[in-house]
Enzyme design. Structure first.
Site, PDB file in Angstrom:
ATOM      1  N   GLY A  77     -20.570 -28.987  23.134  1.00 35.49           N
ATOM      2  CA  GLY A  77     -21.343 -29.071  24.374  1.00 35.49           C
ATOM      3  C   GLY A  77     -22.890 -29.673  23.615  1.00 35.49           C
ATOM      4  CB  SER A  78     -27.063 -29.062  23.171  1.00 35.57           C
ATOM      5  OG  SER A  78     -26.243 -29.481  24.879  1.00 35.57           O
ATOM      6  N   GLY A 128     -21.811 -28.986  19.874  1.00 38.99           N
ATOM      7  CA  GLY A 128     -20.667 -29.760  18.911  1.00 38.99           C
ATOM      8  C   GLY A 128     -21.331 -30.922  18.857  1.00 38.99           C
ATOM      9  NE  ARG A 180     -31.076 -17.046  17.098  1.00 38.35           N
ATOM     10  CZ  ARG A 180     -31.958 -17.130  16.833  1.00 38.35           C
ATOM     11  NH1 ARG A 180     -32.626 -16.249  16.939  1.00 38.35           N
ATOM     12  NH2 ARG A 180     -32.868 -17.925  16.867  1.00 38.35           N
ATOM     13  CG  ASN A 227     -21.543 -16.277  22.840  1.00 35.11           C
ATOM     14  OD1 ASN A 227     -20.714 -17.018  23.927  1.00 35.11           O
ATOM     15  ND2 ASN A 227     -22.190 -16.570  22.572  1.00 35.11           N
ATOM     16  CB  VAL A 275     -21.963 -23.131  14.708  1.00 34.45           C
ATOM     17  CG1 VAL A 275     -23.605 -23.763  15.554  1.00 34.45           C
ATOM     18  CG2 VAL A 275     -22.169 -23.655  13.038  1.00 34.45           C
ATOM     19  CG  ASN A 280     -27.006 -18.347  17.147  1.00 33.71           C
ATOM     20  OD1 ASN A 280     -26.602 -17.730  16.589  1.00 33.71           O
ATOM     21  ND2 ASN A 280     -27.535 -19.351  18.018  1.00 33.71           N
ATOM     22  CG  HIS A 316     -29.648 -17.422  12.799  1.00 39.97           C
ATOM     23  ND1 HIS A 316     -31.009 -18.465  12.790  1.00 39.97           N
ATOM     24  CD2 HIS A 316     -28.732 -18.313  14.244  1.00 39.97           C
ATOM     25  CE1 HIS A 316     -30.657 -19.640  14.087  1.00 39.97           C
ATOM     26  NE2 HIS A 316     -29.495 -19.271  14.715  1.00 39.97           N
TER      27      HIS A 316
HETATM   28  N1  LIG Z   1     -26.435 -21.076  14.609  1.00 40.61           N
HETATM   29  C1  LIG Z   1     -27.124 -22.253  15.101  1.00 40.61           C
HETATM   30  O1  LIG Z   1     -28.128 -21.641  14.002  1.00 40.61           O
HETATM   31  C2  LIG Z   1     -27.535 -22.658  16.394  1.00 40.61           C
HETATM   32  C3  LIG Z   1     -26.565 -21.539  16.848  1.00 40.61           C
HETATM   33  N2  LIG Z   1     -26.109 -21.953  18.508  1.00 40.61           N
HETATM   34  C4  LIG Z   1     -25.097 -21.543  19.359  1.00 40.61           C
HETATM   35  O2  LIG Z   1     -24.735 -22.136  19.871  1.00 40.61           O
HETATM   36  C5  LIG Z   1     -23.813 -21.653  20.323  1.00 40.61           C
HETATM   37  C6  LIG Z   1     -23.705 -23.436  21.705  1.00 40.61           C
HETATM   38  O3  LIG Z   1     -24.357 -23.788  21.838  1.00 40.61           O
HETATM   39  P1  LIG Z   1     -24.791 -25.154  23.386  1.00 40.61           P
HETATM   40  O4  LIG Z   1     -24.086 -26.200  22.486  1.00 40.61           O
HETATM   41  O5  LIG Z   1     -26.634 -25.647  23.179  1.00 40.61           O
HETATM   42  O6  LIG Z   1     -23.961 -24.709  24.237  1.00 40.61           O
HETATM   43  P2  LIG Z   1     -23.693 -25.800  25.500  1.00 40.61           P
HETATM   44  O7  LIG Z   1     -23.391 -24.552  26.247  1.00 40.61           O
HETATM   45  O8  LIG Z   1     -23.814 -27.226  25.360  1.00 40.61           O
HETATM   46  O9  LIG Z   1     -21.698 -26.035  25.563  1.00 40.61           O
HETATM   47  C7  LIG Z   1     -20.931 -24.934  24.473  1.00 40.61           C
HETATM   48  C8  LIG Z   1     -19.422 -25.604  24.700  1.00 40.61           C
HETATM   49  O10 LIG Z   1     -18.797 -24.472  24.434  1.00 40.61           O
HETATM   50  C9  LIG Z   1     -17.738 -24.925  25.106  1.00 40.61           C
HETATM   51  N3  LIG Z   1     -16.451 -23.128  25.346  1.00 40.61           N
HETATM   52  C10 LIG Z   1     -16.922 -22.492  25.874  1.00 40.61           C
HETATM   53  N4  LIG Z   1     -15.823 -21.319  26.308  1.00 40.61           N
HETATM   54  C11 LIG Z   1     -14.972 -22.734  25.162  1.00 40.61           C
HETATM   55  C12 LIG Z   1     -13.311 -21.433  24.803  1.00 40.61           C
HETATM   56  N5  LIG Z   1     -12.856 -20.663  25.103  1.00 40.61           N
HETATM   57  N6  LIG Z   1     -13.108 -22.914  24.332  1.00 40.61           N
HETATM   58  C13 LIG Z   1     -13.491 -24.109  23.604  1.00 40.61           C
HETATM   59  N7  LIG Z   1     -14.938 -24.306  24.150  1.00 40.61           N
HETATM   60  C14 LIG Z   1     -15.167 -23.655  24.723  1.00 40.61           C
HETATM   61  C15 LIG Z   1     -18.051 -24.976  26.733  1.00 40.61           C
HETATM   62  O11 LIG Z   1     -16.759 -25.736  27.668  1.00 40.61           O
HETATM   63  C16 LIG Z   1     -19.504 -25.980  26.028  1.00 40.61           C
HETATM   64  O12 LIG Z   1     -18.764 -27.275  26.118  1.00 40.61           O
HETATM   65  C17 LIG Z   1     -24.292 -21.115  21.482  1.00 40.61           C
HETATM   66  O13 LIG Z   1     -24.027 -19.946  20.772  1.00 40.61           O
HETATM   67  C18 LIG Z   1     -25.519 -21.125  20.269  1.00 40.61           C
HETATM   68  O14 LIG Z   1     -26.491 -19.861  20.854  1.00 40.61           O
HETATM   69  C19 LIG Z   1     -27.201 -23.120  19.018  1.00 40.61           C
HETATM   70  C20 LIG Z   1     -28.352 -23.690  17.826  1.00 40.61           C
HETATM   71  C21 LIG Z   1     -28.750 -22.798  16.676  1.00 40.61           C
HETATM   72  C1  LIG Z   2     -30.768 -21.144  18.803  1.00 41.26           C
HETATM   73  C2  LIG Z   2     -30.377 -20.372  17.891  1.00 41.26           C
HETATM   74  O1  LIG Z   2     -29.978 -19.772  16.865  1.00 41.26           O
HETATM   75  C3  LIG Z   2     -31.151 -21.520  17.010  1.00 41.26           C
HETATM   76  O2  LIG Z   2     -32.232 -22.483  17.322  1.00 41.26           O
HETATM   77  O3  LIG Z   2     -32.115 -20.680  16.110  1.00 41.26           O
END
Ligand SMILES: NC(=O)C1=CN([C@@H]2O[C@H](COP(=O)(O)OP(=O)(O)OC[C@H]3O[C@@H](n4cnc5c(N)ncnc54)[C@H](O)[C@@H]3O)[C@@H](O)[C@H]2O)C=CC1
Ligand SMILES: CC(=O)C(=O)O
Length: 276
Positions: free
Chosen positions: A13-14, A16, A88, A95, A118, A120, A175
């Site tokens: 996704g975004s 990744g 989160r 998740n 990564v 949440n 976080h």
């Molecule tokens: N730790 C941090 O600082 C941050 C964490 N995040 C978290 O990262 C995560 C992803 O966010 P985005 O990429 O924006 O979401 P997104 O919706 O753009 O992408 C998520 C991807 O995960 C895939 N997916 C879902 N189930 C799956 C599975 N069983 N196996 C493989 N792929 C699977 C989906 O098909 C999708 O392509 C979220 O939980 C978000 O909260 C986001 C920003 C910062």
């Molecule tokens: C979405 C997230 O966890 C962040 O940007 O901090």
């Protein structure tokens, strides 16, 4: 991490894709594998990233969960993201199930693999991944408050009018909403941050709220955050030891900071307890 290393990113996704792009710019691995349950997501991201091939020696391709399980580092971004106003920790039910599936599909693991969480709520999922994977704990860790600390350094550097790289300060704990700022140990070139007049007159509670709420603000404005975490993750593989976490260094804290950190830890522990 050596230049011949292979990194898999689960979740195309975004977040990744942004991590893949940041790693590509850093040229620190030979190959990046993108893995997702949606084949079109992988194909689209790989095609888009291939247009940037000419700036990097790193190649990006689609991969399977089994291939990912044999890589040197796996970055797990698969999961639901927050909607506007959602916390989160509210993502945990969805998740947890995704993480359980991802880990099962990658097994058996390369015994030296490093899992970097990564998705949440990242701290809770990291603890769960340590248990579900069966790997040594030092090989499974999360991005934690790395991004919040970067946000803090940006804020402080703009208040002081100096480079972010000169500001040393950490956000600790969750976080998420219960995070704390370790004001007492923060410094600039060895001089305590709290000795700077610009910092003395700052409303510290307002700064803490601004840092903790920055993700909410970005999500409200554009639906998701991804560039900041991509920068953080790309730096983390650069400094990773091949054994994972080599050493944990304690940050000195005031009594009040210690108490607030304990509160943040207990909030996370009680969520973890439901899943372990
Ligand atoms: N730790 C941090 O600082 C941050 C964490 N995040 C978290 O990262 C995560 C992803 O966010 P985005 O990429 O924006 O979401 P997104 O919706 O753009 O992408 C998520 C991807 O995960 C895939 N997916 C879902 N189930 C799956 C599975 N069983 N196996 C493989 N792929 C699977 C989906 O098909 C999708 O392509 C979220 O939980 C978000 O909260 C986001 C920003 C910062
Ligand atoms: C979405 C997230 O966890 C962040 O940007 O901090």
């Amino acid at each position: 991490m050596s230049r011949g290393s292979r990194v898999a990113i689960i979740g195309a996704g975004s977040v990744g894709a942004s991590i893949a792009f940041a790693l590509l710019l850093q040229k620190i691995s030979s190959e990046i594998l993108l893995v997702d349950i949606v084949p079109e997501a992988i194909e689209g991201q790989v095609l888009d990233l291939s247009d940037a091939n000419f700036i990097s020696s790193t190649r990006v391709r689609g991969g399977t969960f089994q291939e990912a399980g044999q890589c040197d580092i796996v970055v797990i971004t698969a999961g639901a993201k927050q909607k506007s106003g959602e916390t989160r920790v509210e993502l945990i039910e969805r998740n947890y199930k995704i993480l359980d599936n991802v880990i099962r599909s990658m097994k058996p693991f390369n015994p030296n693999i490093i899992l970097l969480l990564v998705a949440n709520p990242v701290d809770v999922l990291t603890r769960i991944a340590q248990k579900l994977s069966g790997l040594p704990e030092k090989q499974v860790f999360g991005s934690g408050t790395f991004l919040d600390s970067a946000r803090l350094r940006l804020k402080l550097s703009s208040e002081l009018g100096i480079s972010e790289n000169a500001v040393h300060g950490y956000v600790l704990g969750e976080h998420g909403d219960s995070q704390i700022i370790a004001w007492s140990s923060a410094h600039v070139g060895g001089k305590p941050l709290l000795d700077f007049p610009e910092i003395q007159k700052l409303d510290k509670e307002a700064v803490a709220k601004e840092i903790a709420n920055k993700a909410y603000k970005i999500i409200e404005l554009k639906g998701a955050t991804y560039f900041g975490i991509a920068g953080c993750v790309s730096i983390m593989p650069v400094v990773l030891g091949s054994n994972g976490v080599e050493r944990v260094v304690d940050v000195s804290l005031s009594e009040e900071e210690k108490n607030n950190l304990k509160r943040s830890a207990s909030a996370l522990k009680s969520i973890c307890a439901k899943y372990l």
